[in-house]
Design an enzyme around this catalytic site. Structure first.
Site, PDB file in Angstrom:
ATOM      1  N   ARG A 180      12.080 -10.229   3.649  1.00  0.00           N
ATOM      2  CA  ARG A 180      12.938  -9.218   3.090  1.00  0.00           C
ATOM      3  C   ARG A 180      13.876  -8.270   4.657  1.00  0.00           C
ATOM      4  O   ARG A 180      13.804  -8.831   5.006  1.00  0.00           O
ATOM      5  CB  ARG A 180      11.685  -8.328   4.047  1.00  0.00           C
ATOM      6  CG  ARG A 180      11.391  -7.113   3.389  1.00  0.00           C
ATOM      7  CD  ARG A 180      10.085  -6.620   2.908  1.00  0.00           C
ATOM      8  NE  ARG A 180       9.669  -6.048   4.343  1.00  0.00           N
ATOM      9  CZ  ARG A 180       8.017  -5.416   4.892  1.00  0.00           C
ATOM     10  NH1 ARG A 180       7.471  -5.505   3.977  1.00  0.00           N
ATOM     11  NH2 ARG A 180       7.887  -6.102   5.832  1.00  0.00           N
ATOM     12  N   ARG A 197      12.415  -6.760  10.177  1.00  0.00           N
ATOM     13  CA  ARG A 197      11.622  -6.341  11.265  1.00  0.00           C
ATOM     14  C   ARG A 197      12.153  -7.650  12.178  1.00  0.00           C
ATOM     15  O   ARG A 197      11.693  -9.257  11.793  1.00  0.00           O
ATOM     16  CB  ARG A 197      10.961  -5.779  10.530  1.00  0.00           C
ATOM     17  CG  ARG A 197      10.633  -4.753   9.956  1.00  0.00           C
ATOM     18  CD  ARG A 197       9.797  -3.794   9.943  1.00  0.00           C
ATOM     19  NE  ARG A 197       8.326  -4.767  10.380  1.00  0.00           N
ATOM     20  CZ  ARG A 197       7.019  -4.224  10.034  1.00  0.00           C
ATOM     21  NH1 ARG A 197       6.980  -3.308   9.044  1.00  0.00           N
ATOM     22  NH2 ARG A 197       6.240  -4.419  10.985  1.00  0.00           N
ATOM     23  N   ARG A 224     -11.355   1.916   8.967  1.00  0.00           N
ATOM     24  CA  ARG A 224     -11.061   0.777  10.061  1.00  0.00           C
ATOM     25  C   ARG A 224     -12.272   0.387  10.427  1.00  0.00           C
ATOM     26  O   ARG A 224     -11.932  -1.263  10.891  1.00  0.00           O
ATOM     27  CB  ARG A 224     -10.469   0.790  11.236  1.00  0.00           C
ATOM     28  CG  ARG A 224      -8.233   1.659  10.722  1.00  0.00           C
ATOM     29  CD  ARG A 224      -7.155   1.011  12.084  1.00  0.00           C
ATOM     30  NE  ARG A 224      -5.941   1.914  11.168  1.00  0.00           N
ATOM     31  CZ  ARG A 224      -5.101   1.189  11.387  1.00  0.00           C
ATOM     32  NH1 ARG A 224      -5.421  -0.199  10.424  1.00  0.00           N
ATOM     33  NH2 ARG A 224      -4.276   1.563  10.888  1.00  0.00           N
ATOM     34  N   ARG A 280      -0.899 -10.878  12.542  1.00  0.00           N
ATOM     35  CA  ARG A 280      -1.000  -9.637  11.891  1.00  0.00           C
ATOM     36  C   ARG A 280      -2.477 -10.172  11.236  1.00  0.00           C
ATOM     37  O   ARG A 280      -3.272  -9.154  10.367  1.00  0.00           O
ATOM     38  CB  ARG A 280      -0.017  -8.832  11.366  1.00  0.00           C
ATOM     39  CG  ARG A 280       0.980  -8.808  13.073  1.00  0.00           C
ATOM     40  CD  ARG A 280       2.199  -8.220  12.293  1.00  0.00           C
ATOM     41  NE  ARG A 280       2.854  -7.502  11.036  1.00  0.00           N
ATOM     42  CZ  ARG A 280       4.119  -7.413  10.282  1.00  0.00           C
ATOM     43  NH1 ARG A 280       5.181  -8.258  10.700  1.00  0.00           N
ATOM     44  NH2 ARG A 280       3.843  -6.352   9.862  1.00  0.00           N
ATOM     45  N   LYS A 294       1.212  -1.672  -0.489  1.00  0.00           N
ATOM     46  CA  LYS A 294       0.202  -0.042   0.201  1.00  0.00           C
ATOM     47  C   LYS A 294       0.580   1.219   0.229  1.00  0.00           C
ATOM     48  O   LYS A 294       0.780   2.586  -1.010  1.00  0.00           O
ATOM     49  CB  LYS A 294      -1.033  -0.355   1.139  1.00  0.00           C
ATOM     50  CG  LYS A 294      -1.765  -0.986   1.419  1.00  0.00           C
ATOM     51  CD  LYS A 294      -2.518  -0.728   2.536  1.00  0.00           C
ATOM     52  CE  LYS A 294      -2.099  -0.919   3.643  1.00  0.00           C
ATOM     53  NZ  LYS A 294      -1.791  -2.376   3.959  1.00  0.00           N
TER      54      LYS A 294
END
Length: 217
Positions: free
Chosen positions: A127, A161, A88, A172, A14
C-alpha cells in the site's frame, strides 16, 4: 437504530466500513482518540480532567473514557453508534454494557472482520498513498497508471507508512490477537458476535454488515 462494535486487525478495513455506515445509515462513529482530543480543548469539567491527565503524560482511565462516551450518547442524535477503539479489555466491555443498560440502550452486534494474515500482509505492505491528495494505491491491485504519478492530482509525492512492512505488521497483528481474543470469546458467549470476510471487496463487506444489522433490527 443499532449500536455496534467493529473488531479487526490493522488493515482489515474498519475505518472504511465505519465511514460507509455513517454515510449510509446515519450512524455516529465514536472514536476514543477523537473524543479525547475534542474533550481536551472543550473547556468542560470532563475536558479539564482529560487535559490534566494527558498533560502529565499519563493514560486516561477507563472511568474517564466511559464518561466521555456517556456524554456523547446523551447529547448526540444518531441512528446508532459505532464504537471505535473501545472496548479493548474485558473490564471495559463490562463497563460499556453497564453504561448502555443504564441509558436504556443495548449493544446490537459485535462484527469481527476476519482476515487471512498472509493475505493481509500482502495487502498492507503493497500500500502507498499520494502525499498531496491522500489517494490510496497498491503495488499489485491498484498501481498508478503512470509510475510515480498520482492518477487524481498528478503529484509525484508518493508515500509509504514506515510501519507498513512485514516485520512490523506481524508484530502489530500478534498484539491485536493477544488483546482481542478475550473480547471475541466474551461477545461470542453473549450471543452478540458476528463475522464477515474482511478481505472481500469493500461493497461486499458492506453488504454483509448491512445484512447483519437488518437482521438485528
Amino acid at each position: 437504530m443499532a449500536n455496534i462494535i467493529l473488531l479487526g486487525p490493522p488493515g482489515a478495513g474498519k475505518g472504511t466500513q465505519a465511514r460507509k455506515l455513517v454515510e449510509d445509515r446515519g450512524m455516529v462513529q465514536l472514536s476514543t482518540g477523537d473524543m479525547l482530543r475534542e474533550a481536551k480543548t472543550s473547556g468542560t469539567e470532563m475536558g479539564q480532567r482529560v487535559a490534566e491527565v494527558m498533560d502529565r503524560g499519563e493514560l486516561v482511565t477507563d472511568e474517564i473514557v466511559i464518561g466521555l462516551i456517556e456524554e456523547k450518547l446523551a447529547t448526540t442524535e444518531a441512528n446508532g453508534f459505532i464504537f471505535d477503539g473501545f472496548p479493548r479489555t474485558l473490564p471495559q466491555a463490562d463497563a460499556l454494557g453497564r453504561l448502555l443498560a443504564r441509558m436504556g440502550q443495548k449493544l446490537d452486534a459485535v462484527i469481527e472482520m476476519r482476515v487471512d494474515d498472509e493475505a493481509l500482509v500482502r495487502r498492507i505492505t503493497g500500500r502507498f498513498t499520494c502525499g498531496n491528495c491522500g489517494e490510496v494505491y497498491h503495488d499489485e491491485t491498484r498501481p498508478t497508471k503512470v509510475e510515480g504519478t498520482c492518477d487524481v492530482c498528478g503529484s509525484h509525492d508518493m508515500k509509504r507508512r514506515a510501519d507498513d512492512n512485514e516485520d512490523s505488521l506481524k508484530t502489530r497483528l500478534m498484539e491485536y490477537y493477544k488483546k482481542t481474543s478475550p473480547l471475541i470469546g466474551y461477545y461470542y458467549h453473549a450471543g452478540d458476535l458476528f463475522a464477515v470476510d474482511g478481505l472481500a471487496q469493500i461493497d461486499a463487506v458492506a453488504a454483509s454488515m448491512a445484512a447483519i444489522l437488518d437482521q438485528q433490527a
